[in-house]
Scaffold this active site. Sequence first.
Site, short mmCIF file in Angstrom:
data_model
loop_
_atom_site.label_atom_id
_atom_site.label_comp_id
_atom_site.label_asym_id
_atom_site.label_seq_id
_atom_site.Cartn_x
_atom_site.Cartn_y
_atom_site.Cartn_z
N GLY A 184 0.92 -1.22 -0.06
CA GLY A 184 -0.16 -0.08 0.07
C GLY A 184 0.79 1.05 0.19
O GLY A 184 2.03 1.14 -0.41
N SER A 185 0.55 2.40 0.41
CA SER A 185 0.97 3.39 0.38
C SER A 185 1.88 3.83 1.54
O SER A 185 2.14 3.04 2.57
CB SER A 185 -0.12 4.70 0.49
OG SER A 185 -0.55 4.58 1.68
N VAL A 206 0.81 4.71 4.95
CA VAL A 206 0.15 3.72 5.81
C VAL A 206 1.24 2.63 6.18
O VAL A 206 1.17 1.89 7.17
CB VAL A 206 -1.17 2.98 5.13
CG1 VAL A 206 -1.79 1.89 5.91
CG2 VAL A 206 -2.28 4.20 4.77
N GLY A 207 2.01 2.44 5.10
CA GLY A 207 3.04 1.38 5.42
C GLY A 207 4.00 1.56 6.71
O GLY A 207 4.59 0.70 7.29
N GLU A 247 5.68 -3.42 0.93
CA GLU A 247 5.68 -3.31 -0.84
C GLU A 247 4.92 -2.05 -0.74
O GLU A 247 3.76 -1.86 -0.86
CB GLU A 247 5.01 -4.34 -1.50
CG GLU A 247 5.55 -5.70 -1.17
CD GLU A 247 7.06 -5.95 -1.99
OE1 GLU A 247 7.43 -4.90 -2.94
OE2 GLU A 247 7.65 -6.84 -1.57
N CYS A 298 2.14 0.59 -8.64
CA CYS A 298 3.47 0.98 -7.79
C CYS A 298 4.66 1.30 -8.73
O CYS A 298 5.54 1.90 -8.54
CB CYS A 298 3.67 0.03 -6.93
SG CYS A 298 3.86 -1.55 -7.59
P1 NAD Z 1 -3.59 2.25 0.99
O1 NAD Z 1 -2.27 2.32 1.80
O2 NAD Z 1 -4.65 3.28 0.90
O3 NAD Z 1 -4.16 0.98 1.43
C1 NAD Z 1 -3.54 -0.33 1.36
C2 NAD Z 1 -4.31 -1.31 2.40
O4 NAD Z 1 -4.13 -0.71 3.72
C3 NAD Z 1 -5.76 -1.53 2.16
O5 NAD Z 1 -6.04 -2.71 2.66
C4 NAD Z 1 -6.33 -0.57 3.22
O6 NAD Z 1 -7.65 -1.15 3.85
C5 NAD Z 1 -5.15 -0.73 4.54
N1 NAD Z 1 -5.19 0.09 5.42
C6 NAD Z 1 -5.47 1.35 5.50
N2 NAD Z 1 -5.08 1.97 6.54
C7 NAD Z 1 -4.43 1.15 7.32
C8 NAD Z 1 -4.02 1.27 8.76
N3 NAD Z 1 -4.00 2.25 9.52
N4 NAD Z 1 -3.75 -0.03 9.15
C9 NAD Z 1 -3.56 -1.25 8.58
N5 NAD Z 1 -3.99 -1.22 7.17
C10 NAD Z 1 -4.58 0.00 6.80
O7 NAD Z 1 -3.24 2.08 -0.53
P2 NAD Z 1 -4.08 1.95 -1.79
O8 NAD Z 1 -4.54 3.09 -2.25
O9 NAD Z 1 -5.12 0.88 -1.84
O10 NAD Z 1 -2.82 1.52 -3.00
C11 NAD Z 1 -1.92 2.36 -3.38
C12 NAD Z 1 -0.83 2.28 -2.98
O11 NAD Z 1 -0.23 1.19 -2.79
C13 NAD Z 1 0.33 3.22 -3.86
O12 NAD Z 1 1.23 3.94 -2.98
C14 NAD Z 1 1.03 2.18 -4.53
O13 NAD Z 1 2.42 2.31 -4.89
C15 NAD Z 1 1.04 0.67 -3.35
N6 NAD Z 1 1.56 -0.23 -4.04
C16 NAD Z 1 2.63 -0.82 -3.83
C17 NAD Z 1 3.05 -2.05 -4.53
C18 NAD Z 1 4.19 -2.68 -4.30
O14 NAD Z 1 4.63 -3.91 -4.71
N7 NAD Z 1 5.40 -1.93 -3.83
C19 NAD Z 1 2.18 -2.89 -5.00
C20 NAD Z 1 0.46 -2.25 -5.28
C21 NAD Z 1 0.58 -0.83 -4.81
#
Ligand code: NAD
Length: 513
Positions: A246-247, A250-251, A268, A302
């Site tokens: 994810g972002s 949040v990561g 990731e 990503c």
């Molecule tokens: P996001 O960070 O908004 O959400 C990702 C996940 O985290 C979702 O399941 C969400 O419900 C969960 N989440 C949200 N808040 C949380 C918290 N406080 N604690 C735990 N989990 C929580 O990301 P998105 O908008 O769904 O995806 C886009 C992002 O993901 C972009 O930044 C993209 O680059 C990244 N991404 C990275 C890869 C990689 O392999 N590097 C692959 C795909 C997407």
Amino acid sequence: MNARLADLPTALGLDRLATDGALPGASAGAFFAPHGPPILSDDPATGEPLGRVATATLDDYDSVMLAARARFAEWRSRPAPKRAELVRRLGELLREHKEPLGELVSREVGKIKSEGLGEVQEMIDICDFAVGLSRQLYGLTIASERPAHRMMEQWHPAGVVGVITAFNFPVAVWAWNAAIAAVCGDVVVWKPSPLAPLTAIAVQALCDRAAASEDAAGVFNLVVGGPEIGEAMARDRRIPVVSFTGSIPVGRKVAGLVAERLGRSILELGGNNAITVLDDANLALATRAITFGAVGTAGQRCTSTRRVFAQRGVIDALLGRLAKAYGSVTIGDPMAPGTLMGPLVSERAVQAFEAAVAAARAQGGEVVAGGRRRPGPGHFVEPTIVRAPKDAPLPIAAEETFAPILYVFEVGSLDEAIERNNAVSQGLSSAIFTEGLGSAERFLSPAGSDCGIANVNIGTSGAEIGGAFGGEKDSGGGREAGSDAWKAYMRRQTCTVNYGRDLPLAQGVEFPV
Ligand code: NAD
């Protein structure tokens, strides 16, 4: 249930799960009704609801975890090649259902049909990989300094692996984790993105069918929910490994929570990927790679190409070619043949696009293609190219805006391109276009790109599952999929066996008792 979703072939198992229009969203081996409020999943191409999904409460999550732990107690001792039978069966079911599942991916997150199908193909590929891997979970034998002693490393299952996924690869990223984790002897609990719960439920339906024929109910588990479930997983000591996609913000939060309890995380996160185009590049190749990288998946990968560093001698020609290529991109219904770019995932994403284009203009960037949203319905924008000012910074280009915006910079040399490639906080993917062996090797050398992925004469996106996938710096440092990424899902044990009659101590220490 929405009529369009009901059209999907019943083989996916979705019809079986439909109750009063809502779909269950938590599973511990077999679907059961979770107790949280429902969420709506919208079609980003029309803005219309596709389906309603019940979410899990924290109590539901706890029930799933209890069942997962119980399953792990048996699963860890099943021989790995036998565990692989579950993954083999899942791969077969995915092959059989590639078309409808790919279509559901396209409808729920808006990627074009060929990319939706490609995502399912990636799941099939990783299942195949994992089946072979099940016979290759090798450990080392190490020479002992003590006589009549043998040292070895062995790899044991880690436990329950938590997988939290992003919306943009709603099922493939789960598969990278789940297929490998399952053959490694782990049990998987998956929290998908609330923007893509239907694809997750469809995959879980296939998992349940695979599990039924392999006596493996509860190896793959699904918990639909938002941040509260994700945070519960990050804090949960019963989950030794949390894989988060994810972002970056949040990561960072998830990584902090997992680290506090000394758990392991596989991160990731976001990227800000650049392609360098040198004067000696094949411009036809570079143009195609940049266009696919920046426009494909509407810039919502990503690994999407967000920056280009073009050498002085080619920048004008390259921009001309790119403008022409962008002009030929058909935008619209992701399911329609010929469409190359579908919608963004949400209205919020369109607003982020508009804000980034406005910031780029305010910072001296020149919009040379696109720049506007398309009238509704649906969340459509134009693929956009911004030419960066020559003698001013363009701070917006340091951020990952999850939209099809490409920033093109002029550079004087390879050294300058490498320096600027590495100057951002992210470090996921990178590429160079050159016909010069020396330049290509320099880009790949320790003094070259600092990213987890570095390519020559191919773009930044579209990785194969055979390699280990992941990035450096703020992109998280995780590695998933192929190569030896499996080691992250297991615990390493170093074992020393004394088959002699003495007890010699290491380092020659004497302890006569
Ligand atoms: P996001 O960070 O908004 O959400 C990702 C996940 O985290 C979702 O399941 C969400 O419900 C969960 N989440 C949200 N808040 C949380 C918290 N406080 N604690 C735990 N989990 C929580 O990301 P998105 O908008 O769904 O995806 C886009 C992002 O993901 C972009 O930044 C993209 O680059 C990244 N991404 C990275 C890869 C990689 O392999 N590097 C692959 C795909 C997407």
